[in-house]
Design an enzyme around this catalytic site. Structure first.
Site, mmCIF file in Angstrom:
data_model
loop_
_atom_site.group_PDB
_atom_site.id
_atom_site.type_symbol
_atom_site.label_atom_id
_atom_site.label_comp_id
_atom_site.label_asym_id
_atom_site.label_seq_id
_atom_site.Cartn_x
_atom_site.Cartn_y
_atom_site.Cartn_z
ATOM 1 N N ASP A 138 26.786 35.094 51.851
ATOM 2 C CA ASP A 138 26.745 36.546 52.061
ATOM 3 C C ASP A 138 26.041 37.230 50.878
ATOM 4 O O ASP A 138 25.817 38.440 50.912
ATOM 5 C CB ASP A 138 28.147 37.124 52.319
ATOM 6 C CG ASP A 138 29.105 36.892 51.163
ATOM 7 O OD1 ASP A 138 28.780 36.127 50.235
ATOM 8 O OD2 ASP A 138 30.204 37.492 51.205
ATOM 9 N N SER A 139 25.629 36.449 49.864
ATOM 10 C CA SER A 139 24.740 36.966 48.815
ATOM 11 C C SER A 139 23.444 37.486 49.432
ATOM 12 O O SER A 139 22.689 38.193 48.759
ATOM 13 C CB SER A 139 24.421 35.863 47.797
ATOM 14 O OG SER A 139 23.933 34.713 48.442
ATOM 15 N N ASP A 150 29.182 31.448 55.001
ATOM 16 C CA ASP A 150 30.227 32.346 54.488
ATOM 17 C C ASP A 150 30.799 33.248 55.574
ATOM 18 O O ASP A 150 30.043 33.807 56.379
ATOM 19 C CB ASP A 150 29.611 33.298 53.441
ATOM 20 C CG ASP A 150 29.681 32.780 52.024
ATOM 21 O OD1 ASP A 150 30.371 31.771 51.776
ATOM 22 O OD2 ASP A 150 29.037 33.412 51.156
ATOM 23 N N LYS A 161 33.058 28.872 54.712
ATOM 24 C CA LYS A 161 33.604 29.205 53.394
ATOM 25 C C LYS A 161 34.240 30.583 53.456
ATOM 26 O O LYS A 161 33.655 31.515 54.017
ATOM 27 C CB LYS A 161 32.494 29.155 52.329
ATOM 28 C CG LYS A 161 32.996 29.488 50.924
ATOM 29 C CD LYS A 161 32.045 29.010 49.834
ATOM 30 C CE LYS A 161 30.806 29.838 49.614
ATOM 31 N NZ LYS A 161 31.070 31.262 49.276
ATOM 32 N N GLU A 193 36.489 33.510 51.032
ATOM 33 C CA GLU A 193 36.950 33.922 49.703
ATOM 34 C C GLU A 193 38.431 34.237 49.772
ATOM 35 O O GLU A 193 38.880 34.944 50.672
ATOM 36 C CB GLU A 193 36.201 35.180 49.247
ATOM 37 C CG GLU A 193 34.726 34.944 49.011
ATOM 38 C CD GLU A 193 34.015 36.165 48.450
ATOM 39 O OE1 GLU A 193 34.693 37.126 48.024
ATOM 40 O OE2 GLU A 193 32.777 36.154 48.436
ATOM 41 N N GLU A 211 33.970 29.952 41.204
ATOM 42 C CA GLU A 211 32.877 30.748 40.650
ATOM 43 C C GLU A 211 33.303 31.443 39.360
ATOM 44 O O GLU A 211 34.364 32.085 39.319
ATOM 45 C CB GLU A 211 32.420 31.797 41.678
ATOM 46 C CG GLU A 211 31.344 32.736 41.127
ATOM 47 C CD GLU A 211 30.588 33.546 42.161
ATOM 48 O OE1 GLU A 211 30.704 33.243 43.367
ATOM 49 O OE2 GLU A 211 29.879 34.474 41.770
HETATM 50 N N1 LIG Z 1 21.489 36.927 43.115
HETATM 51 C C1 LIG Z 1 22.792 36.651 43.148
HETATM 52 N N2 LIG Z 1 23.277 35.638 42.401
HETATM 53 C C2 LIG Z 1 24.588 35.339 42.414
HETATM 54 O O1 LIG Z 1 25.003 34.390 41.711
HETATM 55 C C3 LIG Z 1 25.453 36.095 43.261
HETATM 56 C C4 LIG Z 1 24.887 37.107 44.047
HETATM 57 N N3 LIG Z 1 23.564 37.375 43.977
HETATM 58 N N4 LIG Z 1 25.641 37.850 44.881
HETATM 59 C C5 LIG Z 1 27.016 37.525 45.059
HETATM 60 C C6 LIG Z 1 27.588 37.020 43.833
HETATM 61 C C7 LIG Z 1 27.661 37.968 42.671
HETATM 62 N N5 LIG Z 1 27.584 37.071 41.547
HETATM 63 C C8 LIG Z 1 27.542 37.389 40.202
HETATM 64 C C9 LIG Z 1 26.813 38.460 39.737
HETATM 65 C C10 LIG Z 1 26.768 38.732 38.379
HETATM 66 C C11 LIG Z 1 27.473 37.953 37.469
HETATM 67 C C12 LIG Z 1 27.413 38.271 36.012
HETATM 68 O O2 LIG Z 1 26.598 39.054 35.602
HETATM 69 N N6 LIG Z 1 28.285 37.671 35.211
HETATM 70 C C13 LIG Z 1 28.287 37.850 33.775
HETATM 71 C C14 LIG Z 1 29.649 37.435 33.228
HETATM 72 C C15 LIG Z 1 30.359 38.596 32.606
HETATM 73 C C16 LIG Z 1 31.579 38.110 31.833
HETATM 74 O O3 LIG Z 1 31.365 37.465 30.780
HETATM 75 O O4 LIG Z 1 32.707 38.407 32.294
HETATM 76 C C17 LIG Z 1 27.233 36.936 33.146
HETATM 77 O O5 LIG Z 1 26.881 37.175 31.993
HETATM 78 O O6 LIG Z 1 26.765 35.991 33.820
HETATM 79 C C18 LIG Z 1 28.214 36.876 37.943
HETATM 80 C C19 LIG Z 1 28.239 36.594 39.305
HETATM 81 C C20 LIG Z 1 27.454 35.731 42.026
HETATM 82 N N7 LIG Z 1 26.835 35.882 43.304
HETATM 83 C C1 LIG Z 2 27.121 32.286 45.240
HETATM 84 C C2 LIG Z 2 27.635 31.527 46.423
HETATM 85 C C3 LIG Z 2 28.759 30.633 46.064
HETATM 86 C C4 LIG Z 2 28.017 32.469 47.544
HETATM 87 O O1 LIG Z 2 29.138 32.619 47.946
HETATM 88 C C5 LIG Z 2 26.930 33.233 48.169
HETATM 89 O O2 LIG Z 2 25.741 32.937 47.937
HETATM 90 O O3 LIG Z 2 27.246 34.144 48.935
HETATM 91 MG MG LIG Z 3 29.339 34.310 49.233
#
Ligand SMILES: Nc1nc(=O)c2c([nH]1)NC[C@@H]1CN(c3ccc(C(=O)N[C@@H](CCC(=O)O)C(=O)O)cc3)CN21
Ligand SMILES: CC(C)C(=O)C(=O)O
Ligand SMILES: [Mg+2]
Length: 264
Positions: free
Chosen positions: A46-47, A85, A113, A115, A182
């Protein structure tokens, strides 16, 4: 001819302590390319709400969107296992979960999958009884972004960590076939992996799990905006898309990805 990847294949990877690769896919052409490169699992994530539709979260994605893209990927895939998803709010009752999962399986998914946490146990059992392999997505569950107040690492304190491990055990007992974790500290992923016996897929969860997954657009450097720290660009240094997918597959298989800089 490579053998088709099945749930059994993932279980064998866990038993042999060998790693498997997973990528998101949303269309037939890139699914075919990743499949041909040897990627073990394709996830219609669903991303797609973010990378295809341009939203800042995944909440706008509908079951019809997921069905459409699952059909697209199903027509491109040959050997990879196809997972899809359940999107936001298609998981309200067990009956609705069965209905939503049924629609994704009819569209060509081989595993669904969802959540959530221990509260999903009844629905997981209902799906498993009906022959639907289930992956439960835990830790940072993006459909709860507004409850978390952002995309934040989960399970940093010991109470949260223990809670997540117990929930994973409850879900395994309920019939979950796979757990996806995740954005959790690497040491928590390691502990949770040791506490269950099903295959565990990680994203931002470190190398001590069985499978790794990334959003395809992220690992091709095609994402607009901020890219999470657990991402590596595999197109940089590759001559083609298929080379990039193969480089990712091999880096995961050989446990060269994720490296320390991709971990929390
Ligand atoms: N393009 C994209 N990539 C992804 O991995 C993703 C999506 N979209 N959409 C759904 C979710 C959203 N996701 C995300 C988006 C941002 C972070 C992020 O910026 N995390 C911070 C961590 C912050 C902390 O330390 O608490 C990082 O620095 O990576 C993590 C997962 C994972 N999934
Ligand atoms: C990031 C993965 C695990 C996901 O759930 C998605 O792409 O939607
Ligand atoms: Mg997803």
């Amino acid at each position: 001819m490579p053998k088709p990847v099945t749930l059994r294949t993932l279980v064998e990877h866990r038993a042999n302590a060998s790693a498997f690769s997973c990528l998101t896919a949303y269309d037939a052409s890139l699914a075919r390319c990743a499949d041909a490169a040897g990627v073990d699992v394709l996830l219609v994530g669903d991303s797609l709400g973010m990378v295809l539709q341009g939203h800042s979260d995944t909440l706008a994605v509908t079951l019809d969107d997921m069905i459409y893209h699952t059909r697209c990927v199903a027509s491109g895939r040959q050997h990879s296992l196809l997972m899809a998803d359940l999107p936001f709010m298609t998981n309200v009752t067990t009956e609705q979960i069965l209905h939503s999962a049924g629609a994704l399986m009819r569209a060509g998914a081989q595993m669904v999958k969802l959540e959530g946490e221990a509260w999903l146990a009844e629905a997981v059992t209902a799906l498993a009884r009906r022959g639907v392999p289930v992956c439960v997505h835990m830790g940072l569950t993006p459909q709860s972004v507004h409850a978390f107040g952002g995309y934040r690492v989960q399970g940093r304190d010991e109470v949260q960590a223990q809670h997540l491990i117990e929930a994973a055990q409850t879900l395994e007992a309920a019939g979950a076939a796979v757990i996806l974790l995740e954005c959790v500290p690497r040491v928590l992923a390691q502990r949770l992996h040791a506490a269950v016996s099903v295959p565990v897929i990680g994203i931002g969860a470190g190398p001590e799990v069985d499978g790794q997954i990334l959003v395809m657009h992220d690992m091709l450097g095609a994402t607009s905006g901020r890219v999470p720290r657990f991402v590596r660009n595999f197109l940089a240094g590759s001559g083609s898309l298929q080379d990039a997918f193969r480089a990712y597959h091999e880096a995961v298989r050989e446990r060269r990805f994720p490296a320390d800089e991709h971990c929390f």
